[in-house]
Design an enzyme around this catalytic site. Structure first.
Site, PDB file in Angstrom:
ATOM      1  N   GLU A 196     -12.938  -4.049   3.605  1.00 38.07           N
ATOM      2  CA  GLU A 196     -13.453  -5.905   3.391  1.00 38.07           C
ATOM      3  C   GLU A 196     -13.241  -5.975   4.640  1.00 38.07           C
ATOM      4  OE1 GLU A 196     -10.449  -6.548   0.156  1.00 38.07           O
ATOM      5  OE2 GLU A 196     -11.403  -5.288  -0.892  1.00 38.07           O
ATOM      6  N   HIS A 205      -8.313 -10.232   1.953  1.00 39.02           N
ATOM      7  CA  HIS A 205      -8.681  -9.293   1.461  1.00 39.02           C
ATOM      8  C   HIS A 205     -10.376 -10.361   1.207  1.00 39.02           C
ATOM      9  CE1 HIS A 205      -6.531  -6.192   0.071  1.00 39.02           C
ATOM     10  NE2 HIS A 205      -5.303  -6.824   1.149  1.00 39.02           N
ATOM     11  N   GLU A 259      -8.376 -13.890  -0.609  1.00 37.32           N
ATOM     12  CA  GLU A 259      -9.738 -13.006  -1.242  1.00 37.32           C
ATOM     13  C   GLU A 259     -10.521 -14.169  -0.500  1.00 37.32           C
ATOM     14  OE1 GLU A 259     -10.438 -10.716  -2.531  1.00 37.32           O
ATOM     15  OE2 GLU A 259      -8.143 -10.106  -3.448  1.00 37.32           O
TER      16      GLU A 259
HETATM   17 ZN   LIG Z   1      -8.931  -6.134  -1.149  1.00 35.96          ZN
END
Ligand SMILES: [Zn+2]
EC number: 3.4.17.3
Length: 462
Positions: free
Chosen positions: A88, A216, A308
């Site tokens: 990531e 992430h 994220e």
């Molecule tokens: Zn992750």
């Protein structure tokens, strides 16, 4: 086949026209970048390593401060951690971009960035999993990238499932009484965690971090604690019960600050999933045990959320500029959030600083403690609170405080030694070795000239 040709042409074209900085950085390249920024801004940066990965790569941190290497009392510490999952990679590149941006804008005397660097000690770790990254990047180059290739460290361990599980204790304490803050590490914790995790735990124990984000990819949402669902067994990606912390409203605000300053996160529909306001309680999305953000909240004073940032875990190089423009304002605004709530010094009657004094806020069952210099930071939403400072051997002191929406309120405590029996003194001298204590000018942030950067125009979902 024509797809491959078009990707190749796209990459070739990008290589010819794109700014040199918008590219993926392998380990050596990343290290060079960190030192390049340091060399361009030597007076406000410091490069340091918190330890090594399984394969011996350094876990580098770039620090920004007007006094690098020094904790100034009442100046909060904040951190960004990227690339904990090696595959990531957007967070890693965004943090390099952010580093370059902070340096350049400070040199350009952008008043907003100058103020941020002068009032905040910022620690940026672009990669917590440099070994995993190399595996992911090599696979990417050979176009054999699986969804999970390079996610784990070199021992095959998922680092975001590798921190000591403290949730189990607090869920027990919630039912039976007991604290949900500063829970101790298990005795044998070092033997239970990976080298990268151990280095990070020692790092976050050695600085009094106040605010943090862990970057992430694989979705676009700002995720806040708890990650581990209370009383539910983990079954794949099945939605589990919302499990809020005592600081739930504050965490929601922190997550929304990021999602609304981000180009499209707040729109909610991203990567085929929907999150209202672009935020989610971790456990209500999917339950995750032994994660880093819950550990920060339960073991230290640090409030961490997990960002994220991209549907594609390893975005094409050509996407990086758009991603940077979509995240830039959010990355800056989130750092600025460390300046809210209350902060102050805890001292005894002789003006000796008291470390490890406990600051409790009525109605919120989550205490923070003062750091080695006697200063404490308590993030709070606007409102009126009853705040109590306690330290062993001293009488508690309670005050009523009204917190506004802008700068943190300065609330100092001077504790009187308790009379009945004198307990051993817990005095921390003002002049520790290696530590220069600087008187910090306390100046209302709102009073200062504001020069805000333009918010980037919104774009459609990725
Ligand atoms: Zn992750």
């Amino acid at each position: 086949m024509s797809d491959l040709v078009s990707i190749f042409l796209h990459l070739l074209l990008f290589k010819l026209v794109a700014p040199v900085t918008f590219r993926h950085h392998r380990y050596d390249d990343l290290v060079r970048m960190l030192y390049k920024v340091h060399n361009e801004c030597p007076h406000i940066t410091r490069v340091y390593s918190i330890g090594r990965s399984v394969k011996g790569r350094h876990l580098y941190v770039l620090e920004f401060s007007d006094y690098p290497g020094i904790h100034e009392p009442l100046e909060p510490e904040v951190k960004y951690v990227g690339n904990m999952h090696g595959n990531e990679v957007l967070g890693r590149e965004l943090l390099l971009q952010l580093s370059e941006f902070l340096c350049e804008e400070f040199r350009n005397r952008n008043q907003r960035i100058v103020r941020l660097v002068e009032d905040t000690r910022i620690h940026i770790m672009p990669s917590m999993n440099p070994d995993g990254y190399e595996v992911a990047a090599a696979a990417q180059e050979r176009d054999i990238s699986g969804y999970l290739v390079g996610r784990n460290n070199a021992n095959g361990v998922d680092l975001n499932r590798n921190f000591p599980d403290l949730n189990t204790y607090i869920y027990y304490n919630e039912k039976n009484g007991g604290p949900n803050h500063h829970l101790p590490l298990p005795d044998n914790w070092k033997s239970q965690v990976e080298p990268e995790t151990q280095a990070v735990i020692q790092w976050i124990r050695s600085f009094n971090f106040v605010l943090s984000a862990n970057l992430h990819g694989g979705a676009v949402v700002a995720n806040y604690p708890y990650d581990k669902s209370l009383g539910h067994r983990v079954r794949g990606f099945r939605r589990t019960a919302n499990t809020p912390t005592p600081d739930d409203k504050l965490f929601q605000k922190l997550a929304k600050i990021y999602s609304y300053a981000h180009g499209w996160m707040h729109q909610g529909w991203n990567c085929g999933d929907y999150f209202p306001d672009g935020i989610t309680n971790g456990a209500s999305w999917y339950s995750l045990s032994k994660g880093m953000q819950d550990f920060n909240y339960l073991h230290t004073n640090c409030f961490e959320i997990t960002l994220e940032l991209s549907c594609d875990k390893f975005p094409l190089q050509g996407e990086l500029q758009r991603e940077w423009l979509g995240n830039r304002e959010a990355l800056i605004q989130f750092l600025e959030q460390v300046h809210q709530g209350i902060k102050g010094m805890v001292r005894d009657e002789n003006y000796n600083n008291l470390a490890d004094a406990v600051i409790s806020v009525g109605g919120i069952n989550h205490d923070v403690t003062s750091g080695a210099h006697g200063d404490y930071f308590r993030l709070l939403l606007p409102g009126t609170y009853t705040v109590t400072a306690t330290a062993p051997g001293f009488d508690p002191e309670t005050v009523s405080v009204t917190v506004g929406p802008a700068e943190p309120k300065l609330v100092n405590f001077q504790l009187k030694r308790s009379t009945p029996q004198a307990a051993p003194k817990r005095r921390i001298p003002n002049s520790g070795h290696r530590v220069r204590v600087l008187p910090k000018k306390v100046q209302p942030r709102a009073a200062r000239k504001k020069e805000t950067m333009m918010k980037q125009p919104q774009r459609g979902p990725a």
